[in-house]
Design a protein around this motif. Structure first.
Motif, PDB file in Angstrom:
ATOM      1  N   GLU A 163       5.384  12.121  -6.918  1.00 46.67           N
ATOM      2  CA  GLU A 163       4.665  12.085  -5.642  1.00 46.67           C
ATOM      3  C   GLU A 163       5.197  10.991  -4.713  1.00 46.67           C
ATOM      4  N   CYS A 164       5.652   9.886  -5.290  1.00 46.04           N
ATOM      5  CA  CYS A 164       6.057   8.713  -4.504  1.00 46.04           C
ATOM      6  C   CYS A 164       7.395   8.176  -5.009  1.00 46.04           C
ATOM      7  N   PRO A 165       8.493   8.860  -4.712  1.00 45.93           N
ATOM      8  CA  PRO A 165       9.796   8.399  -5.221  1.00 45.93           C
ATOM      9  C   PRO A 165      10.176   6.997  -4.745  1.00 45.93           C
ATOM     10  N   SER A 166       9.565   6.547  -3.653  1.00 43.65           N
ATOM     11  CA  SER A 166       9.865   5.204  -3.144  1.00 43.65           C
ATOM     12  C   SER A 166       9.215   4.115  -3.998  1.00 43.65           C
ATOM     13  N   GLY A 167       8.275   4.514  -4.859  1.00 47.93           N
ATOM     14  CA  GLY A 167       7.574   3.539  -5.687  1.00 47.93           C
ATOM     15  C   GLY A 167       6.294   3.030  -5.068  1.00 47.93           C
ATOM     16  N   THR A 168       5.994   3.499  -3.869  1.00 48.12           N
ATOM     17  CA  THR A 168       4.742   3.129  -3.214  1.00 48.12           C
ATOM     18  C   THR A 168       4.106   4.367  -2.603  1.00 48.12           C
ATOM     19  N   LEU A 169       2.805   4.361  -2.561  1.00 49.30           N
ATOM     20  CA  LEU A 169       2.031   5.456  -1.998  1.00 49.30           C
ATOM     21  C   LEU A 169       1.526   5.007  -0.633  1.00 49.30           C
ATOM     22  N   PHE A 170       1.901   5.742   0.403  1.00 54.29           N
ATOM     23  CA  PHE A 170       1.474   5.434   1.755  1.00 54.29           C
ATOM     24  C   PHE A 170       0.234   6.252   2.104  1.00 54.29           C
ATOM     25  N   MET A 171      -0.452   5.857   3.163  1.00 55.45           N
ATOM     26  CA  MET A 171      -1.702   6.508   3.568  1.00 55.45           C
ATOM     27  C   MET A 171      -1.526   8.019   3.716  1.00 55.45           C
ATOM     28  N   HIS A 172      -0.465   8.462   4.407  1.00 55.30           N
ATOM     29  CA  HIS A 172      -0.293   9.902   4.631  1.00 55.30           C
ATOM     30  C   HIS A 172      -0.078  10.637   3.304  1.00 55.30           C
ATOM     31  N   GLU A 173       0.584  10.001   2.344  1.00 49.47           N
ATOM     32  CA  GLU A 173       0.773  10.614   1.026  1.00 49.47           C
ATOM     33  C   GLU A 173      -0.548  10.668   0.268  1.00 49.47           C
ATOM     34  N   PHE A 174      -1.339   9.617   0.419  1.00 48.06           N
ATOM     35  CA  PHE A 174      -2.651   9.558  -0.231  1.00 48.06           C
ATOM     36  C   PHE A 174      -3.539  10.679   0.292  1.00 48.06           C
TER      37      PHE A 174
END
Length: 197
Positions: A29-40
């Motif tokens: 879901e978060c290949p960058s290693g962080t979950l951003f608001m829009h992804e949440f």
């Protein structure tokens, strides 16, 4: 008004296999290693749903422990563990933090009203209608009644202790604070949906 709160939460520790499964899901879901608001928002299926956006944004801020506007894997695991297994007191503290939008350490009527209104909108958007309790009471009536039952010192603000004590003492207050919106259900639904692909 956040998650289903009960004394009989499963209090066992996360096993390694489950942690690995969470990590795989997080990395996908978060290949960058962080979950951003829009992804949440996407994760909870509320993109393009303004009724749910306020509630999900508050939930995101409550999970974002360090306030950097992202959720890293440790925050993600802590959030899942709380929602899926946490003790009642921890869930109530998390709910309190979510409602205390200005971070003052107290919840005033305006903050509580905003949450109740967003929960009403969210329930209507997700279920197409409100349950009987919500159709009988307006958000203002819910807020006034909660304050009447919980604000022990009458200062017009709910402290964390008043919030927790009130929820534990009064079943109606507990129900209103839950509002049948359960991130644990959403998380489990998302996890089972992704497992089917």
């Amino acid at each position: 008004m956040g998650q289903r709160l009960s004394e009989d939460s499963d209090d066992k520790e996360i096993d390694v296999a489950e942690l690995q499964e969470w990590y795989k899901k997080f990395v996908i879901e978060c290949p960058s290693g962080t979950l951003f608001m829009h992804e949440f928002k996407s994760f909870f299926g509320v993109t393009g749903n303004p009724e749910a956006a306020d509630y999900i944004e508050n939930m995101f801020r409550a999970f974002d422990k360090n306030g950097d506007n992202t959720i890293d894997f440790l925050e993600y695991v802590a959030a899942l563990n709380l929602v899926l297994r946490g003790k009642l007191e921890h869930k109530l503290k998390w709910t309190f933090k979510m409602y205390d939008k200005d971070g003052s350490g107290c919840i005033d009527k305006t903050e509580l009203r905003e949450i109740v209104e967003s929960i009403y909108r969210l329930k209507k958007a997700c279920h197409g209608e409100l349950d009987e309790e919500c159709t009988l009471l307006t958000p203002d009536q819910v807020v006034d009644r909660i304050f009447e039952l919980v604000d022990e010192n009458g200062d017009g603000e709910l402290s964390l202790d008043e919030f927790i004590d009130g929820a534990r003492r009064d079943k109606w207050v507990m129900k209103m604070l839950q509002m049948d919106v359960n991130p644990g259900d959403w998380i489990n639904e998302q996890r089972s949906r992704s497992a089917n692909f």
